[in-house]
Motif scaffolding. Structure first.
Motif, PDB file in Angstrom:
ATOM      1  N   LEU A  92      66.862  48.838  40.666  1.00 35.13           N
ATOM      2  CA  LEU A  92      67.741  49.236  39.562  1.00 35.13           C
ATOM      3  C   LEU A  92      68.911  48.273  39.410  1.00 35.13           C
ATOM      4  O   LEU A  92      69.287  47.909  38.287  1.00 35.13           O
ATOM      5  CB  LEU A  92      68.255  50.664  39.786  1.00 35.13           C
ATOM      6  CG  LEU A  92      67.265  51.785  39.518  1.00 35.13           C
ATOM      7  CD1 LEU A  92      67.792  53.108  40.059  1.00 35.13           C
ATOM      8  CD2 LEU A  92      66.977  51.905  38.029  1.00 35.13           C
ATOM      9  N   PHE A  93      69.493  47.844  40.525  1.00 30.83           N
ATOM     10  CA  PHE A  93      70.593  46.882  40.466  1.00 30.83           C
ATOM     11  C   PHE A  93      70.143  45.594  39.773  1.00 30.83           C
ATOM     12  O   PHE A  93      70.866  45.042  38.940  1.00 30.83           O
ATOM     13  CB  PHE A  93      71.095  46.539  41.868  1.00 30.83           C
ATOM     14  CG  PHE A  93      71.728  47.684  42.612  1.00 30.83           C
ATOM     15  CD1 PHE A  93      72.251  48.782  41.942  1.00 30.83           C
ATOM     16  CD2 PHE A  93      71.800  47.672  44.000  1.00 30.83           C
ATOM     17  CE1 PHE A  93      72.840  49.851  42.633  1.00 30.83           C
ATOM     18  CE2 PHE A  93      72.381  48.711  44.701  1.00 30.83           C
ATOM     19  CZ  PHE A  93      72.899  49.798  44.023  1.00 30.83           C
ATOM     20  N   PHE A  94      68.955  45.125  40.121  1.00 32.77           N
ATOM     21  CA  PHE A  94      68.469  43.875  39.536  1.00 32.77           C
ATOM     22  C   PHE A  94      68.114  44.052  38.067  1.00 32.77           C
ATOM     23  O   PHE A  94      68.273  43.128  37.266  1.00 32.77           O
ATOM     24  CB  PHE A  94      67.241  43.370  40.301  1.00 32.77           C
ATOM     25  CG  PHE A  94      67.490  43.107  41.758  1.00 32.77           C
ATOM     26  CD1 PHE A  94      68.695  42.578  42.194  1.00 32.77           C
ATOM     27  CD2 PHE A  94      66.521  43.390  42.703  1.00 32.77           C
ATOM     28  CE1 PHE A  94      68.929  42.333  43.544  1.00 32.77           C
ATOM     29  CE2 PHE A  94      66.738  43.149  44.052  1.00 32.77           C
ATOM     30  CZ  PHE A  94      67.944  42.625  44.470  1.00 32.77           C
ATOM     31  N   ALA A  95      67.635  45.236  37.712  1.00 29.61           N
ATOM     32  CA  ALA A  95      67.181  45.473  36.341  1.00 29.61           C
ATOM     33  C   ALA A  95      68.334  45.722  35.375  1.00 29.61           C
ATOM     34  O   ALA A  95      68.313  45.243  34.233  1.00 29.61           O
ATOM     35  CB  ALA A  95      66.208  46.648  36.307  1.00 29.61           C
TER      36      ALA A  95
ATOM     37  N   THR B 263      74.608  50.915  37.428  1.00 26.62           N
ATOM     38  CA  THR B 263      73.677  51.832  38.081  1.00 26.62           C
ATOM     39  C   THR B 263      74.445  52.932  38.799  1.00 26.62           C
ATOM     40  O   THR B 263      75.417  52.665  39.500  1.00 26.62           O
ATOM     41  CB  THR B 263      72.798  51.078  39.091  1.00 26.62           C
ATOM     42  OG1 THR B 263      72.053  50.061  38.414  1.00 26.62           O
ATOM     43  CG2 THR B 263      71.825  52.026  39.781  1.00 26.62           C
ATOM     44  N   THR B 264      74.004  54.164  38.617  1.00 29.92           N
ATOM     45  CA  THR B 264      74.668  55.299  39.255  1.00 29.92           C
ATOM     46  C   THR B 264      73.850  55.809  40.437  1.00 29.92           C
ATOM     47  O   THR B 264      72.631  55.580  40.532  1.00 29.92           O
ATOM     48  CB  THR B 264      74.866  56.455  38.266  1.00 29.92           C
ATOM     49  OG1 THR B 264      73.570  56.993  37.907  1.00 29.92           O
ATOM     50  CG2 THR B 264      75.594  55.979  37.013  1.00 29.92           C
ATOM     51  N   VAL B 265      74.516  56.510  41.321  1.00 30.60           N
ATOM     52  CA  VAL B 265      73.830  57.133  42.454  1.00 30.60           C
ATOM     53  C   VAL B 265      72.821  58.155  41.966  1.00 30.60           C
ATOM     54  O   VAL B 265      71.727  58.279  42.526  1.00 30.60           O
ATOM     55  CB  VAL B 265      74.862  57.787  43.410  1.00 30.60           C
ATOM     56  CG1 VAL B 265      74.161  58.665  44.451  1.00 30.60           C
ATOM     57  CG2 VAL B 265      75.713  56.727  44.093  1.00 30.60           C
ATOM     58  N   ASP B 266      73.171  58.870  40.902  1.00 30.41           N
ATOM     59  CA  ASP B 266      72.233  59.855  40.346  1.00 30.41           C
ATOM     60  C   ASP B 266      70.931  59.178  39.914  1.00 30.41           C
ATOM     61  O   ASP B 266      69.835  59.723  40.126  1.00 30.41           O
ATOM     62  CB  ASP B 266      72.858  60.566  39.149  1.00 30.41           C
ATOM     63  CG  ASP B 266      73.846  61.638  39.571  1.00 30.41           C
ATOM     64  OD1 ASP B 266      73.731  62.127  40.709  1.00 30.41           O
ATOM     65  OD2 ASP B 266      74.736  61.972  38.773  1.00 30.41           O
ATOM     66  N   GLU B 267      71.034  57.999  39.312  1.00 30.84           N
ATOM     67  CA  GLU B 267      69.826  57.286  38.873  1.00 30.84           C
ATOM     68  C   GLU B 267      68.982  56.864  40.071  1.00 30.84           C
ATOM     69  O   GLU B 267      67.745  56.917  40.016  1.00 30.84           O
ATOM     70  CB  GLU B 267      70.211  56.065  38.046  1.00 30.84           C
ATOM     71  CG  GLU B 267      70.754  56.392  36.671  1.00 30.84           C
ATOM     72  CD  GLU B 267      71.246  55.162  35.931  1.00 30.84           C
ATOM     73  OE1 GLU B 267      70.958  55.040  34.731  1.00 30.84           O
ATOM     74  OE2 GLU B 267      71.917  54.306  36.564  1.00 30.84           O
ATOM     75  N   ILE B 268      69.634  56.431  41.129  1.00 29.48           N
ATOM     76  CA  ILE B 268      68.900  56.024  42.334  1.00 29.48           C
ATOM     77  C   ILE B 268      68.174  57.221  42.938  1.00 29.48           C
ATOM     78  O   ILE B 268      66.985  57.145  43.259  1.00 29.48           O
ATOM     79  CB  ILE B 268      69.866  55.412  43.364  1.00 29.48           C
ATOM     80  CG1 ILE B 268      70.520  54.149  42.798  1.00 29.48           C
ATOM     81  CG2 ILE B 268      69.127  55.099  44.667  1.00 29.48           C
ATOM     82  CD1 ILE B 268      71.686  53.643  43.626  1.00 29.48           C
ATOM     83  N   ALA B 269      68.880  58.327  43.071  1.00 29.51           N
ATOM     84  CA  ALA B 269      68.276  59.534  43.646  1.00 29.51           C
ATOM     85  C   ALA B 269      67.122  60.027  42.779  1.00 29.51           C
ATOM     86  O   ALA B 269      66.064  60.417  43.289  1.00 29.51           O
ATOM     87  CB  ALA B 269      69.335  60.618  43.793  1.00 29.51           C
ATOM     88  N   GLU B 270      67.326  59.996  41.470  1.00 29.58           N
ATOM     89  CA  GLU B 270      66.282  60.457  40.548  1.00 29.58           C
ATOM     90  C   GLU B 270      65.036  59.593  40.661  1.00 29.58           C
ATOM     91  O   GLU B 270      63.908  60.100  40.563  1.00 29.58           O
ATOM     92  CB  GLU B 270      66.821  60.425  39.114  1.00 29.58           C
ATOM     93  CG  GLU B 270      65.834  60.966  38.089  1.00 29.58           C
ATOM     94  CD  GLU B 270      66.396  60.950  36.675  1.00 29.58           C
ATOM     95  OE1 GLU B 270      65.615  61.193  35.730  1.00 29.58           O
ATOM     96  OE2 GLU B 270      67.607  60.678  36.518  1.00 29.58           O
ATOM     97  N   ALA B 271      65.208  58.292  40.874  1.00 32.36           N
ATOM     98  CA  ALA B 271      64.065  57.389  40.978  1.00 32.36           C
ATOM     99  C   ALA B 271      63.182  57.719  42.175  1.00 32.36           C
ATOM    100  O   ALA B 271      61.981  57.429  42.188  1.00 32.36           O
ATOM    101  CB  ALA B 271      64.549  55.942  41.076  1.00 32.36           C
ATOM    102  N   VAL B 272      63.763  58.339  43.194  1.00 32.94           N
ATOM    103  CA  VAL B 272      63.018  58.698  44.403  1.00 32.94           C
ATOM    104  C   VAL B 272      62.713  60.193  44.431  1.00 32.94           C
ATOM    105  O   VAL B 272      62.082  60.696  45.355  1.00 32.94           O
ATOM    106  CB  VAL B 272      63.818  58.267  45.660  1.00 32.94           C
ATOM    107  CG1 VAL B 272      63.056  58.519  46.941  1.00 32.94           C
ATOM    108  CG2 VAL B 272      64.178  56.793  45.576  1.00 32.94           C
ATOM    109  N   ASP B 273      63.183  60.889  43.409  1.00 34.41           N
ATOM    110  CA  ASP B 273      62.968  62.328  43.292  1.00 34.41           C
ATOM    111  C   ASP B 273      63.619  63.094  44.444  1.00 34.41           C
ATOM    112  O   ASP B 273      63.010  63.980  45.064  1.00 34.41           O
ATOM    113  CB  ASP B 273      61.468  62.647  43.223  1.00 34.41           C
ATOM    114  CG  ASP B 273      61.208  64.067  42.707  1.00 34.41           C
ATOM    115  OD1 ASP B 273      62.083  64.601  41.995  1.00 34.41           O
ATOM    116  OD2 ASP B 273      60.143  64.631  43.025  1.00 34.41           O
ATOM    117  N   VAL B 274      64.869  62.695  44.747  1.00 29.56           N
ATOM    118  CA  VAL B 274      65.663  63.434  45.731  1.00 29.56           C
ATOM    119  C   VAL B 274      67.018  63.745  45.103  1.00 29.56           C
ATOM    120  O   VAL B 274      67.335  63.266  44.018  1.00 29.56           O
ATOM    121  CB  VAL B 274      65.874  62.626  47.042  1.00 29.56           C
ATOM    122  CG1 VAL B 274      64.536  62.345  47.704  1.00 29.56           C
ATOM    123  CG2 VAL B 274      66.646  61.346  46.780  1.00 29.56           C
TER     124      VAL B 274
END
Length: 213
Positions: A28-31, A37-48
């Motif tokens: 996400l950082f690279f894209a 990029t938010t922490v929520d987006e990172i968590a959502e990408a892993v479904d946690v």
């Protein structure tokens, strides 16, 4: 007896979640950029949940530097195990090159090496991350200076040579990282070759051993 494997399985599951968060965050950082990029987006990408993210990382910055911490610890270990007869700069040179040779073993089980390598560009292009990188580099240099002093039988607070040598070494490493990350080839082979050639320019100056006898 059936309960014995459970801690291992639990730990593997935790590592899997951590590594999945790392990979998702870096991609996400690279894209879309580190700051966007938010922490929520990172968590959502892993479904946690966000809460799960914070079980593993203090924040986004911690994610970026996670594999760097692993690689740094690996490098310190390599310096400690260099043959005692090697001069300080030679020990540092061989350790850093050996570190690049083994980078896949050091971080490859955490994230793909290609993602780790791309974080260098991310750090160089993000002021907040670059400032943290400089601070972390200074802390690592102090640790390495103490290792070198111990190897040579010196008191790091009385003899300036360990800190001076490591400062020179660290400066070369920062120069090569900057040039390499800004270039077209960010492969391990490219950074290894560049690092070796730049360290060779200071080799004659700091090639002598310092053993006190």
């Amino acid at each position: 007896m059936e309960t014995l494997p459970r801690p291992g399985l639990r730990e593997r599951k935790k590592q899997h979640t951590r590594n999945a968060l790392l990979r998702a965050a870096l991609e996400l950082f690279f894209a879309q950029g580190y700051e966007r990029t938010t922490v929520d987006e990172i968590a959502e990408a892993v479904d946690v949940s966000q809460r799960t993210f914070f079980r593993y990382f203090a924040g986004k910055e911690d994610v970026v530097f996670f594999t760097h911490s692993v690689a740094a610890a690996h490098f310190v270990g390599l310096v400690r195990t260099r043959p005692p007869e090697e001069a300080p700069l030679e020990a540092l040179r061989q350790a850093v090159l050996e570190g690049w040779d083994g980078i896949g073993e050091a971080v490859g089980e955490i994230v793909p090496v290609e993602l780790h390598l791309r974080t260098y560009r991310l750090i160089e292009s993000t002021p907040a991350l670059f400032a943290t990188h400089l601070r972390r580099s200074a802390e690592l240099e102090e640790e390495i200076a103490r290792v070198i002093a111990e190897r040579e039988g010196l008191d790091v607070d009385l003899d300036p040579r360990p800190r001076v040598a490591v400062a020179v070494f660290g400066g070369v490493i920062r120069v090569t990282e900057r040039l390499w990350s800004a270039g077209g080839d960010i492969s391990v082979a490219a950074i290894r070759e560049l690092t070796a050639s730049y360290l060779d320019t200071v080799r004659p100056v700091l090639a002598e051993g310092w053993h006190t006898g």
